[in-house]
Design a protein around this motif. Structure first.
Motif, PDB file in Angstrom:
ATOM      1  N   ARG A 267     -53.408 -28.330  60.681  1.00  0.00           N
ATOM      2  CA  ARG A 267     -52.520 -27.305  60.712  1.00  0.00           C
ATOM      3  C   ARG A 267     -51.414 -27.584  59.709  1.00  0.00           C
ATOM      4  O   ARG A 267     -50.349 -28.039  59.799  1.00  0.00           O
ATOM      5  N   SER A 268     -51.906 -27.080  58.631  1.00  0.00           N
ATOM      6  CA  SER A 268     -51.330 -27.408  57.381  1.00  0.00           C
ATOM      7  C   SER A 268     -51.679 -26.288  56.212  1.00  0.00           C
ATOM      8  O   SER A 268     -52.832 -25.697  56.622  1.00  0.00           O
ATOM      9  N   GLY A 269     -50.976 -26.493  55.258  1.00  0.00           N
ATOM     10  CA  GLY A 269     -51.513 -25.291  54.144  1.00  0.00           C
ATOM     11  C   GLY A 269     -51.693 -23.791  54.670  1.00  0.00           C
ATOM     12  O   GLY A 269     -50.637 -23.488  55.383  1.00  0.00           O
ATOM     13  N   TYR A 270     -52.736 -23.471  54.465  1.00  0.00           N
ATOM     14  CA  TYR A 270     -52.761 -21.903  54.858  1.00  0.00           C
ATOM     15  C   TYR A 270     -52.743 -21.740  56.323  1.00  0.00           C
ATOM     16  O   TYR A 270     -52.314 -20.879  56.962  1.00  0.00           O
ATOM     17  N   TYR A 271     -53.000 -22.725  57.052  1.00  0.00           N
ATOM     18  CA  TYR A 271     -53.034 -22.778  58.545  1.00  0.00           C
ATOM     19  C   TYR A 271     -51.703 -23.257  59.212  1.00  0.00           C
ATOM     20  O   TYR A 271     -51.473 -23.633  60.453  1.00  0.00           O
ATOM     21  N   ALA A 272     -50.587 -23.540  58.420  1.00  0.00           N
ATOM     22  CA  ALA A 272     -49.466 -24.212  58.908  1.00  0.00           C
ATOM     23  C   ALA A 272     -48.499 -23.299  59.619  1.00  0.00           C
ATOM     24  O   ALA A 272     -47.832 -23.799  60.696  1.00  0.00           O
ATOM     25  N   THR A 273     -48.835 -21.979  60.052  1.00  0.00           N
ATOM     26  CA  THR A 273     -48.140 -20.963  60.628  1.00  0.00           C
ATOM     27  C   THR A 273     -48.891 -20.714  61.894  1.00  0.00           C
ATOM     28  O   THR A 273     -48.370 -20.034  62.870  1.00  0.00           O
ATOM     29  N   VAL A 274     -49.954 -21.482  62.297  1.00  0.00           N
ATOM     30  CA  VAL A 274     -50.708 -21.222  63.307  1.00  0.00           C
ATOM     31  C   VAL A 274     -49.831 -21.915  64.427  1.00  0.00           C
ATOM     32  O   VAL A 274     -49.784 -22.887  64.442  1.00  0.00           O
TER      33      VAL A 274
END
Length: 179
Positions: free
Chosen positions: A154-161
């Motif tokens: 859960r970081s970068g592109y997926y940090a807001t998931v």
């Protein structure tokens, strides 16, 4: 005049030699422009009018993940997602069975422009960033659809998931399948 004939002859000879060489590059390159592919980390599958798109598990830490993806029902009749099963992990799905009306789309894990998401989370020791986990989506009509789903941090592109603990509590839990 003589030099222009020689030049034309050399050019013609080069074309004759180069044409088979250049055309063979296409034959051995393995280029598959007609094959569908997913330009993302998520995986996809089709089964009896259902399309699973960009399915991925986003893990804030090892041992838990939010299941993210889209299910499109392009079939002529309604179906429903009965369960999601993962070896060695417990799955929680917002409402099961999850109704999939014909011609509609359902989001798992993250709200998008296509609609509000159904909470979907996973818990288990097999959930480690960078691993791929076999997952089975069980549908009432379409049957079982098996995918090898990537677990990403859960970081970068997926940090807001949203982390599984941040999402509303799912109402249906599938116990772990022994790994």
């Amino acid at each position: 005049m003589q030099s222009s004939r020689v030049s034309r002859g050399l050019v013609a000879g080069l074309v004759v030699v180069a044409l088979p060489v250049l055309s063979s590059c296409v034959a051995v390159s393995g280029s598959q422009t007609q094959e569908p592919y997913t330009p993302s980390d998520g995986v996809w599958a089709n089964s009896n009018g259902l399309e699973l798109r960009n399915v991925i598990a986003v893990a804030p830490r090892d041992g838990e993940a939010t299941l993210v993806g889209t299910i499109l029902n392009n079939g002529g009749s309604a179906d429903s997602l009965v369960s999601v099963r993962v070896n060695g992990a417990r799955t929680r799905l917002g409402s099961a069975p999850l109704a999939l009306p014909a011609g509609q789309t359902k989001q798992l894990g993250v709200d998008t422009s296509l609609g509000r998401a159904v909470p979907a989370s996973l818990e288990g020791s097999s959930l480690k960033s960078g691993s791929t986990i076999p997952m089975t989506f069980q549908f009432e009509r379409a049957g079982d659809v098996r995918l090898d789903v990537l677990v990403v941090p859960r970081s970068g592109y997926y940090a807001t998931v949203p982390a599984p603990s941040d999402a509303p509590s799912p109402s249906h839990t599938t116990p772990p399948i022994p790994g």
